[in-house]
Design an enzyme around this catalytic site. Structure first.
Site, PDB file in Angstrom:
ATOM      1  N   GLN A   1       0.833  -1.201   0.000  1.00 43.94           N
ATOM      2  CA  GLN A   1       0.000   0.000   0.000  1.00 43.94           C
ATOM      3  C   GLN A   1       0.867   1.249   0.000  1.00 43.94           C
ATOM      4  OE1 GLN A   1      -3.312  -0.180   2.769  1.00 43.94           O
ATOM      5  NE2 GLN A   1      -3.280  -2.414   2.708  1.00 43.94           N
TER       6      GLN A   1
ATOM      7  N   LYS B   1       2.530   7.603   6.217  1.00 45.02           N
ATOM      8  CA  LYS B   1       1.345   6.828   5.854  1.00 45.02           C
ATOM      9  C   LYS B   1       0.161   7.763   5.989  1.00 45.02           C
ATOM     10  CE  LYS B   1       2.996   2.211   6.903  1.00 45.02           C
ATOM     11  NZ  LYS B   1       2.760   0.915   7.582  1.00 45.02           N
TER      12      LYS B   1
ATOM     13  N   GLU C   1      -4.353  -0.270   5.430  1.00 41.66           N
ATOM     14  CA  GLU C   1      -3.452   0.230   6.474  1.00 41.66           C
ATOM     15  C   GLU C   1      -3.965   1.549   7.036  1.00 41.66           C
ATOM     16  OE1 GLU C   1       0.669  -0.097   6.294  1.00 41.66           O
ATOM     17  OE2 GLU C   1       0.680  -1.506   4.611  1.00 41.66           O
TER      18      GLU C   1
ATOM     19  N   LEU D   1      14.887   4.685   9.567  1.00 42.27           N
ATOM     20  CA  LEU D   1      16.251   4.372  10.018  1.00 42.27           C
ATOM     21  C   LEU D   1      17.124   4.063   8.808  1.00 42.27           C
ATOM     22  CD1 LEU D   1      15.281   2.177  13.088  1.00 42.27           C
ATOM     23  CD2 LEU D   1      16.362   4.423  13.148  1.00 42.27           C
TER      24      LEU D   1
ATOM     25  N   ASP E   1      -0.827  -9.400  10.958  1.00 43.15           N
ATOM     26  CA  ASP E   1      -0.055  -9.249   9.722  1.00 43.15           C
ATOM     27  C   ASP E   1       1.452  -9.292   9.960  1.00 43.15           C
ATOM     28  OD1 ASP E   1       0.213  -8.745   6.963  1.00 43.15           O
ATOM     29  OD2 ASP E   1       0.475  -6.605   7.333  1.00 43.15           O
TER      30      ASP E   1
ATOM     31  N   ASP F   1       5.966  -1.613  11.063  1.00 40.82           N
ATOM     32  CA  ASP F   1       4.798  -1.970  10.269  1.00 40.82           C
ATOM     33  C   ASP F   1       3.607  -2.411  11.109  1.00 40.82           C
ATOM     34  OD1 ASP F   1       4.246  -1.712   7.652  1.00 40.82           O
ATOM     35  OD2 ASP F   1       5.656  -3.248   6.996  1.00 40.82           O
TER      36      ASP F   1
END
Ligand SMILES: *[C@@H]1O[C@H](CO)[C@@H](O)[C@H](O)[C@H]1NC(C)=O
Ligand SMILES: *[C@@H]1O[C@H](CO)[C@@H](O)[C@H](O)[C@H]1NC(C)=O
Ligand SMILES: *[C@@H]1O[C@H](CO)[C@@H](O)[C@H](O)[C@H]1NC(C)=O
Ligand SMILES: *[C@@H]1O[C@H](CO)[C@@H](O)[C@H](O)[C@H]1NC(C)=O
Ligand SMILES: *[C@@H]1O[C@H](CO)[C@@H](O)[C@H](O)[C@H]1NC(C)=O
Ligand SMILES: *[C@@H]1O[C@H](CO)[C@@H](O)[C@H](O)[C@H]1NC(C)=O
Ligand SMILES: CC(=O)N[C@H]1CO[C@H](CO)[C@@H](O)[C@@H]1O
Length: 535
Positions: free
Chosen positions: A229, A245, A266, A352, A418, A438
């Site tokens: 996504q 995001k 997401e 990072l 997930d 994530d």
């Protein structure tokens, strides 16, 4: 007049007495709680004569079971395992169980057998495919002893490890190629990214980083190519990079009942909430992340790479939108739009350093789901899965095993299904924590506690001592209350978690304790709760 003075004096006296009383009480409570959480010297022998609890110890009536668990764990803490005993067990285990079924006779094991156990990392000379089906109850108990032994040994070997930071790792090459970067706030930040946590929540660097992420002017916006996504990489001042995001669904969105975890959309607010929960839990393993309000036009379209810019359009409602390129939800009907006009909210996370500056290890999660609508993963049908695939695998004979249990607890609290891979910074060597990356698909349902997420803890029945102690402390203080307070500290986006999710977090924490309790019933506290020296 005199009467007045007298009254004044006596009320001062009363006030003083009350203050003193309260300070003393607070001090006492503080000292007690500090004492309870204090970690005594690492290798003090446990009190002799403390009985191992029996498998089905009856509960004291009317006492809270979770308090009871805490007591049991404290009393059964192994400061130093009896290594001789375990070594003997281990040798026997190898002789009787493993060597018989070994197919590869040239493993380092052959030489390791001649008393060289203290030097070589122990290897299990076992062909996983051929022997896995032969485990009986007795072998399982011995494999558990073996794992306890290796982790105790691991603790001793790593007790003097000093903390390493990304700044240490990158210093040499930076000094050579980009010496000016050594003088940046980015480099100061990298000093706080260590092998045990990716930020220091009490540092000035952390506060300043959050300000950077929330307010720093964006000089470029590009698409991150990996992932299903859309995510954008933002270039921020001082060489900081961040992952954006964008807003997709409102806070009360519940994962659609007919959607599989892998097609779940997401959520930026889930990322924000997961960051705060991880921080409250004391892991500090989610890279710093904060909510941000953006202007789609000036912050993204005007700074977009050509590829990204080409997907912008104006919607019928006159909002600025973009589609991006990705395999899920990157079409015009799922576009990211300013609402209203140019206003867009998103989560912005510190990115990072990646290879070649810093190496990462991507580990396929042994409890990965099948990512198929029709297939089941093996762990879903085989309750011996942990013995046959995890405990026997030497990749897990270090902190990774308990890091995985930490992650499992975290994912259960957030409801994240997930977790297909685990990531850690391999430039730090073997003593390196997982980075909890994530979390956009967490907090998908508040009405369901998906017990399948607990499978690693249920099947392996291992848990880290220090994590248990922190969880108990948070349970006492009220986990959701602390999470709520954290979400209201510095976040500009309102009401990240709706009430139902906060309630769910508390409920799930109790379920997690119940699962650990079950492990104590099946095994003993000492066989489940491991102190591997990791805080
Ligand atoms: C394990 O045994 C299987 C079947 O006998 C064989 O195909 C495989 O190569 C062996 N693996 C190792 C690492 O020896
Ligand atoms: C760690 O330090 C202690 C005390 O200095 C020392 O006795 C011990 O041998 C060291 N352990 C290792 C594995 O280096
Ligand atoms: C870093 O800053 C210090 C003082 O501000 C200066 O002396 C030094 O030359 C700078 N180093 C680099 C590599 O720019
Ligand atoms: C961002 O800027 C605003 C306004 O100056 C300030 O109130 C806020 O604290 C800043 N954000 C952070 C995380 O420091
Ligand atoms: C967003 O950016 C555009 C283009 O620079 C500007 O015209 C608009 O006023 C901005 N919107 C807000 C709310 O600042
Ligand atoms: C969008 O903007 C155009 C031109 O400025 C205007 O004619 C139209 O009515 C607007 N549409 C909406 C839904 O506001
Ligand atoms: C000790 C042990 O588990 N041995 C097993 C090795 O594998 C054979 C079959 O492959 C079993 O029959 C043995 O019990």
């Amino acid at each position: 007049m005199r009467y007045l003075r007298l009254r004044l004096r006596s009320s001062i006296l009363v006030g003083l007495t009350i203050t003193t009383f309260f300070s003393l009480t607070t001090l006492c409570i503080f000292l007690r709680s500090a004492n309870e959480l204090e970690r005594p010297n690492r290798f003090v022998r446990s009190k002799p004569g403390l009985p191992e609890i029996s498998r089905h110890q009856s509960l004291r009536k009317n006492s809270n079971r979770i308090d009871e668990l805490y007591r049991l764990v404290r009393e059964n803490r192994i400061h130093q395992a009896n290594l001789d005993h375990l070594l003997w067990n281990l040798k026997k285990f190898r002789r009787e169980t493993l060597q018989v079924n070994r197919s590869d006779t040239n493993t380092p094991m052959e030489t390791g057998d001649s008393g060289d156990l203290n030097k070589q990392p122990m290897k299990l000379p076992i062909n996983l495919t051929t022997t896995s089906k032969n485990f009986n109850q007795h072998d399982k108990m011995r494999l558990r002893q073996f794992v306890l032994h290796v982790l105790t040994k691991w603790k001793i070997e790593h007790q003097n490890d000093t903390s390493i930071s990304l700044a240490d790792i990158m210093h040499e090459s930076l000094a050579q190629d980009n010496p000016e970067r050594l003088n940046t706030t980015w480099y100061q930040q990298m000093k706080t990214v260590t092998n045990s946590r990716v930020y220091d929540p009490n540092s000035v660097e952390f506060r300043s980083l959050l300000n950077h992420l929330q307010n720093g002017s964006i000089s470029e916006a590009s698409e991150l190519s990996q992932g299903t996504q859309i995510k954008l990489i933002l270039q921020l001042p001082d060489g900081f990079q961040a992952l954006l995001k964008p807003y997709r669904v409102p806070r009360n969105y519940q994962t659609l009942p007919d959607h599989f975890y892998f097609s779940d959309i997401e959520r930026h607010h889930a990322e924000i909430a997961a960051f705060h929960l991880d921080k409250v839990l004391g892991f500090n393993r989610v890279p710093p992340l904060i909510g941000r309000l953006l202007n789609v036009t000036s912050d993204i379209r005007d700074k977009a790479t050509e590829e990204l810019a080409s997907t912008f359009f104006i919607s019928p409602a006159n909002n600025t939108c973009f589609r991006g390129h990705c395999s899920y939800y990157c079409d015009t009907s799922h576009a990211i739009c300013g609402k209203p006009g140019n206003r867009l909210e998103g989560s912005v996370q510190l990115l990072l350093p990646r290879p070649p500056e810093v190496d990462w290890q991507k580990i396929t999660h042994p409890y990965r789901r099948s990512y198929s609508a029709v297939r089941k993963a093996e762990w879903e049908t085989n309750e011996n899965y942990c013995y046959e695939h995890v405990m026997i695998d030497e990749d897990y004979h270090n902190r990774l095993l308990l890091d995985m249990m930490d992650l499992c607890a975290f994912d259960f609290l957030t409801g994240n299904l997930d977790r297909h891979h685990m990531m850690r910074i391999s430039s730090f060597g073997i003593n390196t924590a997982l980075v909890h990356l994530d979390n956009g698909r967490s907090f998908g349902r508040h009405d369901i506690d998906d017990l399948s997420i607990l499978a690693p803890i249920r099947q392996c029945c291992f848990f880290r001592y220090s994590t248990f102690m922190r969880l108990y402390n948070l349970y006492q203080k009220g986990l959701s209350k602390l999470l709520f307070a954290s979400l209201n500290d510095g976040e500009i986006l309102p009401k990240i978690l709706i009430e139902e999710h906060l309630v769910a977090v508390d409920r799930r924490l109790k379920i997690l304790f119940a699962q650990i309790d079950k492990c104590f019933q099946t095994y003993t506290v000492k066989e489940v709760m491991i102190d591997d020296g990791i805080e």
